[in-house]
Design a protein around this motif. Structure first.
Motif, PDB file in Angstrom:
ATOM      1  N   ALA A  35     -16.491   5.917 -10.918  1.00  0.00           N
ATOM      2  CA  ALA A  35     -15.753   5.100  -9.947  1.00  0.00           C
ATOM      3  C   ALA A  35     -14.304   5.557  -9.876  1.00  0.00           C
ATOM      4  N   LEU A  36     -13.683   5.766 -11.016  1.00  0.00           N
ATOM      5  CA  LEU A  36     -12.295   6.225 -11.034  1.00  0.00           C
ATOM      6  C   LEU A  36     -12.156   7.608 -10.416  1.00  0.00           C
ATOM      7  N   ALA A  37     -13.116   8.480 -10.690  1.00  0.00           N
ATOM      8  CA  ALA A  37     -13.079   9.829 -10.106  1.00  0.00           C
ATOM      9  C   ALA A  37     -13.207   9.761  -8.579  1.00  0.00           C
ATOM     10  N   LEU A  38     -14.097   8.922  -8.092  1.00  0.00           N
ATOM     11  CA  LEU A  38     -14.264   8.784  -6.647  1.00  0.00           C
ATOM     12  C   LEU A  38     -13.023   8.196  -5.992  1.00  0.00           C
ATOM     13  N   TYR A  39     -12.382   7.238  -6.664  1.00  0.00           N
ATOM     14  CA  TYR A  39     -11.128   6.698  -6.131  1.00  0.00           C
ATOM     15  C   TYR A  39     -10.057   7.777  -6.057  1.00  0.00           C
ATOM     16  N   ALA A  40      -9.986   8.628  -7.081  1.00  0.00           N
ATOM     17  CA  ALA A  40      -8.993   9.708  -7.075  1.00  0.00           C
ATOM     18  C   ALA A  40      -9.228  10.656  -5.895  1.00  0.00           C
ATOM     19  N   VAL A  41     -10.476  11.025  -5.664  1.00  0.00           N
ATOM     20  CA  VAL A  41     -10.802  11.905  -4.535  1.00  0.00           C
ATOM     21  C   VAL A  41     -10.492  11.191  -3.218  1.00  0.00           C
ATOM     22  N   SER A  42     -10.784   9.906  -3.160  1.00  0.00           N
ATOM     23  CA  SER A  42     -10.508   9.135  -1.950  1.00  0.00           C
ATOM     24  C   SER A  42      -9.018   9.136  -1.633  1.00  0.00           C
ATOM     25  N   PHE A  43      -8.193   8.871  -2.631  1.00  0.00           N
ATOM     26  CA  PHE A  43      -6.755   8.849  -2.400  1.00  0.00           C
ATOM     27  C   PHE A  43      -6.220  10.229  -2.031  1.00  0.00           C
ATOM     28  N   PHE A  44      -6.783  11.270  -2.619  1.00  0.00           N
ATOM     29  CA  PHE A  44      -6.366  12.622  -2.263  1.00  0.00           C
ATOM     30  C   PHE A  44      -6.699  12.906  -0.796  1.00  0.00           C
ATOM     31  N   ALA A  45      -7.927  12.582  -0.395  1.00  0.00           N
ATOM     32  CA  ALA A  45      -8.321  12.795   1.003  1.00  0.00           C
ATOM     33  C   ALA A  45      -7.469  11.946   1.942  1.00  0.00           C
ATOM     34  N   LEU A  46      -7.184  10.713   1.549  1.00  0.00           N
ATOM     35  CA  LEU A  46      -6.330   9.856   2.367  1.00  0.00           C
ATOM     36  C   LEU A  46      -4.936  10.462   2.504  1.00  0.00           C
ATOM     37  N   SER A  47      -4.415  11.027   1.424  1.00  0.00           N
ATOM     38  CA  SER A  47      -3.087  11.648   1.498  1.00  0.00           C
ATOM     39  C   SER A  47      -3.074  12.819   2.467  1.00  0.00           C
ATOM     40  N   LEU A  48      -4.176  13.563   2.541  1.00  0.00           N
ATOM     41  CA  LEU A  48      -4.259  14.670   3.497  1.00  0.00           C
ATOM     42  C   LEU A  48      -4.328  14.145   4.931  1.00  0.00           C
ATOM     43  N   ALA A  49      -5.057  13.057   5.116  1.00  0.00           N
ATOM     44  CA  ALA A  49      -5.157  12.464   6.457  1.00  0.00           C
ATOM     45  C   ALA A  49      -3.801  11.949   6.931  1.00  0.00           C
ATOM     46  N   LEU A  50      -2.995  11.461   6.003  1.00  0.00           N
ATOM     47  CA  LEU A  50      -1.700  10.873   6.358  1.00  0.00           C
ATOM     48  C   LEU A  50      -0.682  11.908   6.818  1.00  0.00           C
ATOM     49  N   ARG A  51      -1.024  13.177   6.699  1.00  0.00           N
ATOM     50  CA  ARG A  51      -0.117  14.215   7.212  1.00  0.00           C
ATOM     51  C   ARG A  51       0.084  14.075   8.720  1.00  0.00           C
ATOM     52  N   ARG A  52      -0.966  13.659   9.427  1.00  0.00           N
ATOM     53  CA  ARG A  52      -0.904  13.606  10.893  1.00  0.00           C
ATOM     54  C   ARG A  52      -1.271  12.251  11.496  1.00  0.00           C
ATOM     55  N   ILE A  53      -1.871  11.369  10.708  1.00  0.00           N
ATOM     56  CA  ILE A  53      -2.265  10.056  11.221  1.00  0.00           C
ATOM     57  C   ILE A  53      -1.244   9.035  10.730  1.00  0.00           C
ATOM     58  N   ALA A  54      -0.798   8.167  11.611  1.00  0.00           N
ATOM     59  CA  ALA A  54       0.170   7.130  11.239  1.00  0.00           C
ATOM     60  C   ALA A  54      -0.383   6.290  10.090  1.00  0.00           C
ATOM     61  N   ILE A  55       0.468   5.959   9.155  1.00  0.00           N
ATOM     62  CA  ILE A  55       0.027   5.273   7.936  1.00  0.00           C
ATOM     63  C   ILE A  55      -0.642   3.924   8.241  1.00  0.00           C
ATOM     64  N   GLY A  56      -0.082   3.160   9.167  1.00  0.00           N
ATOM     65  CA  GLY A  56      -0.669   1.859   9.497  1.00  0.00           C
ATOM     66  C   GLY A  56      -2.050   1.990  10.093  1.00  0.00           C
ATOM     67  N   VAL A  57      -2.212   2.969  10.964  1.00  0.00           N
ATOM     68  CA  VAL A  57      -3.507   3.204  11.597  1.00  0.00           C
ATOM     69  C   VAL A  57      -4.508   3.719  10.571  1.00  0.00           C
ATOM     70  N   ALA A  58      -4.100   4.706   9.776  1.00  0.00           N
ATOM     71  CA  ALA A  58      -5.006   5.287   8.778  1.00  0.00           C
ATOM     72  C   ALA A  58      -5.456   4.241   7.771  1.00  0.00           C
ATOM     73  N   TYR A  59      -4.513   3.447   7.289  1.00  0.00           N
ATOM     74  CA  TYR A  59      -4.879   2.450   6.280  1.00  0.00           C
ATOM     75  C   TYR A  59      -5.755   1.358   6.871  1.00  0.00           C
ATOM     76  N   ALA A  60      -5.476   0.953   8.098  1.00  0.00           N
ATOM     77  CA  ALA A  60      -6.306  -0.071   8.738  1.00  0.00           C
ATOM     78  C   ALA A  60      -7.737   0.436   8.916  1.00  0.00           C
ATOM     79  N   ILE A  61      -7.875   1.674   9.340  1.00  0.00           N
ATOM     80  CA  ILE A  61      -9.211   2.251   9.520  1.00  0.00           C
ATOM     81  C   ILE A  61      -9.896   2.424   8.175  1.00  0.00           C
TER      82      ILE A  61
END
Length: 106
Positions: A35-61
């Motif tokens: 579970a912790l490993a999957l959360y780490a990968v999730s946050f890493f992928a989210l950080s990559l998405a946040l390069r171009r997607i607005a934080i409010g939109v990305a987090y809401a989705i």
């Protein structure tokens, strides 16, 4: 590609949360550690998405779709109840996510 990262972040977060449920409050390490490993990968992928997607939109989705998927997993695999009221408010979450996308948040 940013939307692919966001989709991956959602799937890894849903997997992590499912395993967190299976860990029974971290009592079962065979589920807690992945579970912790999957959360780490999730946050890493989210950080990559946040390069171009607005934080409010990305987090809401990220959180909105995660809620919908986990409610379904809870109902199917953990026999959690989904009342009409819960389904209604989950539908409102989906409407909000779609609305953010239609509003040009990307």
């Amino acid at each position: 590609m940013n939307w692919v990262y966001l989709g991956a972040a959602i799937l890894f977060e849903v997997g992590g949360t499912t395993m967190l449920k299976l860990s029974n409050g971290f009592a079962r390490l065979q589920w807690a550690i992945p579970a912790l490993a999957l959360y780490a990968v999730s946050f890493f992928a989210l950080s990559l998405a946040l390069r171009r997607i607005a934080i409010g939109v990305a987090y809401a989705i990220w959180s909105g779709i995660g809620i919908v998927l986990l409610a379904g997993i809870g109902a199917v695999y953990f026999q959690e109840t989904l009342s009409w009221e819960k389904l209604f408010f989950i539908a409102l979450i989906l409407v909000g996510v779609v609305g953010l996308n239609l509003a040009g948040g990307h």
